[in-house]
Design a protein around this motif. Structure first.
Motif, PDB file in Angstrom:
ATOM      1  N   PHE A  74       0.839  -1.204   0.000  1.00 54.97           N
ATOM      2  CA  PHE A  74       0.000   0.000   0.000  1.00 54.97           C
ATOM      3  C   PHE A  74       0.874   1.255   0.000  1.00 54.97           C
ATOM      4  N   ASP A  75       0.368   2.304  -0.645  1.00 56.34           N
ATOM      5  CA  ASP A  75       0.948   3.626  -0.461  1.00 56.34           C
ATOM      6  C   ASP A  75       0.358   4.247   0.797  1.00 56.34           C
ATOM      7  N   GLY A  76      -0.778   3.728   1.226  1.00 55.71           N
ATOM      8  CA  GLY A  76      -1.423   4.187   2.446  1.00 55.71           C
ATOM      9  C   GLY A  76      -2.596   3.282   2.784  1.00 55.71           C
ATOM     10  N   ALA A  77      -2.877   3.166   4.057  1.00 56.00           N
ATOM     11  CA  ALA A  77      -4.054   2.417   4.521  1.00 56.00           C
ATOM     12  C   ALA A  77      -4.460   3.010   5.862  1.00 56.00           C
ATOM     13  N   ARG A  78      -5.756   3.085   6.074  1.00 53.19           N
ATOM     14  CA  ARG A  78      -6.271   3.621   7.336  1.00 53.19           C
ATOM     15  C   ARG A  78      -7.666   3.068   7.568  1.00 53.19           C
ATOM     16  N   GLN A 126      -9.961   2.177   4.328  1.00 54.96           N
ATOM     17  CA  GLN A 126      -9.558   2.945   3.162  1.00 54.96           C
ATOM     18  C   GLN A 126      -8.162   2.500   2.745  1.00 54.96           C
ATOM     19  N   LEU A 127      -8.063   2.013   1.509  1.00 55.79           N
ATOM     20  CA  LEU A 127      -6.811   1.452   0.997  1.00 55.79           C
ATOM     21  C   LEU A 127      -6.339   2.231  -0.220  1.00 55.79           C
ATOM     22  N   ASP A 128      -5.067   2.575  -0.216  1.00 58.89           N
ATOM     23  CA  ASP A 128      -4.404   3.212  -1.356  1.00 58.89           C
ATOM     24  C   ASP A 128      -3.340   2.225  -1.818  1.00 58.89           C
ATOM     25  N   LEU A 181      -1.416  -4.659   8.113  1.00 54.22           N
ATOM     26  CA  LEU A 181      -1.805  -5.278   6.842  1.00 54.22           C
ATOM     27  C   LEU A 181      -0.583  -5.754   6.055  1.00 54.22           C
ATOM     28  N   GLU A 182       0.523  -5.026   6.156  1.00 54.58           N
ATOM     29  CA  GLU A 182       1.729  -5.367   5.400  1.00 54.58           C
ATOM     30  C   GLU A 182       2.667  -6.305   6.155  1.00 54.58           C
ATOM     31  N   ASN A 183       2.210  -6.854   7.255  1.00 57.75           N
ATOM     32  CA  ASN A 183       3.008  -7.766   8.080  1.00 57.75           C
ATOM     33  C   ASN A 183       2.552  -9.203   7.823  1.00 57.75           C
ATOM     34  N   SER A 184       3.451 -10.041   7.345  1.00 62.16           N
ATOM     35  CA  SER A 184       3.106 -11.438   7.044  1.00 62.16           C
ATOM     36  C   SER A 184       3.784 -12.380   8.028  1.00 62.16           C
ATOM     37  N   ASP A 185       3.399 -13.646   7.942  1.00 60.53           N
ATOM     38  CA  ASP A 185       4.142 -14.648   8.693  1.00 60.53           C
ATOM     39  C   ASP A 185       5.365 -15.042   7.850  1.00 60.53           C
TER      40      ASP A 185
END
Length: 179
Positions: free
Chosen positions: A92-96, A158-160, A124-128
């Motif tokens: 994402f460029d941004g998420a909120r 809201q996802l960018d 959201l950008e954290n995976s196992d």
């Protein structure tokens, strides 16, 4: 008085005091949240390959009334796709998550308090270790002085997406019950 009778009397007295404490509890401490859970499947907008890329998002929006205030928070969880990149900070460029308290009325419910929670992007950008993007996030609490009006919690993710689609796209969820 025998030891057994004193023990029973002590337990009964303690129960009476504890019971009295429950009866005199303030409305604020006794108030509980009323929640509504809804789900939405969100496509990874910047990927069009052959692999599964859906984010199955579940959101629980909660509101409670305490005195003249309406309080709200949200719990968001997701079962995301599996990507080759682990902990990819460029999804994402941004998420909120935009949490709102609205005044309940006939017609559209006006927003009375709102706050954007940006901490969800890192989650959201954290995976196992296998690149599986599953997780959860709980917002902080916001409030509105409703007076005698009734209110509810509402919100949207809201996802960018990275280098795609022209900014934030909103994904709404079902509002909480009215309190």
């Amino acid at each position: 008085m025998s030891t057994l009778k004193r023990s029973v009397a002590t337990v009964m007295a303690a129960a009476a005091v504890a019971g009295a404490g429950l009866v005199t509890a303030s409305p604020a401490s006794a108030a509980s949240y009323h929640c509504k859970t809804s789900k939405q499947s969100i496509d990874t907008a910047n990927y069009s390959g052959p692999w599964a890329d859906q984010w199955d998002v579940t959101t629980k929006l909660c509101a409670k009334r305490s005195g003249s205030y309406v309080y709200a928070y949200a719990q968001v969880s997701w079962d995301g796709p599996v990507f080759a990149e682990i902990d990819d900070s460029a999804i994402f460029d941004g998420a909120r998550f935009r949490l709102q308290v609205k005044k309940s009325q006939s017609g559209p419910d006006p927003v009375k308090a709102s706050k954007d929670f940006y901490g969800i992007e890192g989650q959201l950008e954290n995976s196992d270790g296998m690149g599986n993007y599953n997780g959860s996030y709980t917002t902080g609490t916001i409030r509105w002085n409703a007076g005698s009006s009734r209110g509810l919690a509402d919100g949207e993710l809201q996802l960018d997406w990275h280098r795609c689609c022209g900014g934030y796209k909103s994904h709404g969820f079902t509002a909480s019950p009215v309190v």
